[in-house]
Write a protein that holds these residues in place. Sequence first.
Motif, mmCIF file in Angstrom:
data_model
loop_
_atom_site.group_PDB
_atom_site.id
_atom_site.type_symbol
_atom_site.label_atom_id
_atom_site.label_comp_id
_atom_site.label_asym_id
_atom_site.label_seq_id
_atom_site.Cartn_x
_atom_site.Cartn_y
_atom_site.Cartn_z
ATOM 1 N N PRO A 159 57.758 2.036 -2.019
ATOM 2 C CA PRO A 159 58.219 1.144 -0.934
ATOM 3 C C PRO A 159 57.057 0.575 -0.110
ATOM 4 N N GLU A 160 56.022 1.398 0.115
ATOM 5 C CA GLU A 160 54.874 0.921 0.879
ATOM 6 C C GLU A 160 54.058 -0.081 0.068
ATOM 7 N N ALA A 161 53.912 0.194 -1.223
ATOM 8 C CA ALA A 161 53.185 -0.748 -2.074
ATOM 9 C C ALA A 161 53.899 -2.093 -2.130
ATOM 10 N N LEU A 162 55.211 -2.078 -2.204
ATOM 11 C CA LEU A 162 55.979 -3.329 -2.237
ATOM 12 C C LEU A 162 55.848 -4.079 -0.908
ATOM 13 N N LEU A 163 55.876 -3.350 0.202
ATOM 14 C CA LEU A 163 55.717 -3.986 1.508
ATOM 15 C C LEU A 163 54.341 -4.621 1.624
ATOM 16 N N LEU A 164 53.323 -3.913 1.185
ATOM 17 C CA LEU A 164 51.963 -4.422 1.279
ATOM 18 C C LEU A 164 51.773 -5.649 0.381
ATOM 19 N N THR A 165 52.209 -5.566 -0.861
ATOM 20 C CA THR A 165 52.029 -6.715 -1.760
ATOM 21 C C THR A 165 52.854 -7.910 -1.296
ATOM 22 N N GLY A 166 53.987 -7.656 -0.656
ATOM 23 C CA GLY A 166 54.753 -8.756 -0.086
ATOM 24 C C GLY A 166 54.005 -9.460 1.038
ATOM 25 N N MET A 167 53.313 -8.689 1.875
ATOM 26 C CA MET A 167 52.502 -9.288 2.940
ATOM 27 C C MET A 167 51.335 -10.084 2.370
ATOM 28 N N MET A 168 50.786 -9.611 1.262
ATOM 29 C CA MET A 168 49.618 -10.262 0.671
ATOM 30 C C MET A 168 49.973 -11.591 -0.002
ATOM 31 N N ALA A 169 51.198 -11.728 -0.440
ATOM 32 C CA ALA A 169 51.591 -12.901 -1.223
ATOM 33 C C ALA A 169 51.378 -14.190 -0.433
ATOM 34 N N GLY A 170 50.717 -15.157 -1.053
ATOM 35 C CA GLY A 170 50.567 -16.480 -0.466
ATOM 36 C C GLY A 170 49.484 -16.606 0.581
ATOM 37 N N GLY A 210 45.411 2.321 11.969
ATOM 38 C CA GLY A 210 46.249 3.315 11.310
ATOM 39 C C GLY A 210 46.928 4.262 12.286
ATOM 40 N N ALA A 211 48.107 4.755 11.874
ATOM 41 C CA ALA A 211 48.903 5.618 12.737
ATOM 42 C C ALA A 211 48.303 7.005 12.895
ATOM 43 N N TYR A 212 47.671 7.546 11.841
ATOM 44 C CA TYR A 212 47.091 8.889 11.888
ATOM 45 C C TYR A 212 45.574 8.772 11.938
ATOM 46 N N TYR A 252 54.545 9.895 6.843
ATOM 47 C CA TYR A 252 55.177 8.649 7.273
ATOM 48 C C TYR A 252 54.195 7.666 7.885
ATOM 49 N N GLU A 253 52.917 8.039 7.944
ATOM 50 C CA GLU A 253 51.972 7.168 8.659
ATOM 51 C C GLU A 253 51.759 5.840 7.948
ATOM 52 N N GLY A 254 51.823 5.857 6.609
ATOM 53 C CA GLY A 254 51.634 4.608 5.882
ATOM 54 C C GLY A 254 52.715 3.595 6.205
ATOM 55 N N GLN A 255 53.966 4.049 6.202
ATOM 56 C CA GLN A 255 55.072 3.142 6.526
ATOM 57 C C GLN A 255 54.953 2.634 7.953
ATOM 58 N N ALA A 256 54.623 3.536 8.887
ATOM 59 C CA ALA A 256 54.497 3.119 10.287
ATOM 60 C C ALA A 256 53.382 2.093 10.453
ATOM 61 N N THR A 257 52.246 2.334 9.797
ATOM 62 C CA THR A 257 51.117 1.410 9.896
ATOM 63 C C THR A 257 51.468 0.056 9.296
ATOM 64 N N LEU A 258 52.080 0.068 8.122
ATOM 65 C CA LEU A 258 52.410 -1.192 7.457
ATOM 66 C C LEU A 258 53.526 -1.944 8.181
ATOM 67 N N ASP A 259 54.457 -1.222 8.790
ATOM 68 C CA ASP A 259 55.492 -1.897 9.578
ATOM 69 C C ASP A 259 54.868 -2.649 10.754
ATOM 70 N N ARG A 260 53.890 -2.029 11.418
ATOM 71 C CA ARG A 260 53.220 -2.696 12.534
ATOM 72 C C ARG A 260 52.437 -3.910 12.047
ATOM 73 N N LEU A 261 51.764 -3.764 10.910
ATOM 74 C CA LEU A 261 51.014 -4.892 10.364
ATOM 75 C C LEU A 261 51.953 -6.007 9.942
#
Length: 215
Positions: free
Chosen positions: A92-103, A178-180, A52-61
Motif C-alpha cells: 500500500p505504501e509503495a502504491l501511494l508513493l508511485t502514485g505521487m511520483m506519476a507525472g 519522517g514520522a520516526y 506505521y511510520e511509513g504510512q504516516a509520513t507518506l500521507d503527510r507528503l
Amino acid sequence: MHHVLTLGPETLHALPSGALSWPAQKVLVVSDLHLGKSLRLARRGGALLPPYEGQATLDRLSAEITTFAPATVICLGDSFDDLAAADELPKPEALLLTGMMAGRDWIWIEGNHDPGPLTLGGSHRAELQIGALKFRHIATPGARLEISGHYHPKASLAGRSRPCFLADADRILMPAFGAYTGGLRCDAPVLDALMQAGALAVLTGPKALAIPMRL
C-alpha cells in the motif's frame, strides 16, 4: 501558515509540515523521510516500534503534493532508513508513493543511509543545482545558497521541542520529514558552526513559527 525565506534571488516557503516550497519553480523539497525505520530496527534486533511510520509520513507528503501540485519533488537524502528498506516497503505504501511520483520529476538525492530506491523510478543524484540554488544531503561548510538535510534540527519554545528549519543568508537546513526521526538541538556545536549570526529557527507544527536560532 508558511514562513517566507529568501535565499539569494529566490523566495521559498517553509511549510508547517517540514516541507519547503519553491513556488517560482513549482518545486517541493522534503528531507530525511527514513521510510522503513521500524522494519530496519526489527530486522536488526532493535526496539520493536509499530510499523506505521511509513504510512504516516507518506500521507503527510501526499497532502502537501495535493495542495501544491509541484512539477518537481526533491527528496534530500535518507529517504529510506537503509538499503533494504525500499525493497521491504509494504505494497500500500509503495502504491501511494508511485502514485505521487506519476507525472512529475522526482529526484532522489543520495543520503548517508541510502542512495535512494533503485526500483521505484525517479532520478538519482549525488547533489543537484537549479538556478542559483544547490541541493545536497549534508551541508558543506562555506557553501552558499545551499539547501540540505541530514541533521534533523530541533528547537524549543515554551519548553516544547519541535523539528525546525535553520536559515540564514547562505543556507537552509531542512527538518526531518519522517514520522520516526529524532533530532539534534539547534545549539549543537556542529549546527552553531554552520549557521551565521542572526540565523532563524523556523519551527514546524500548526504553523511555521520563526524565532532566533540563538536565544
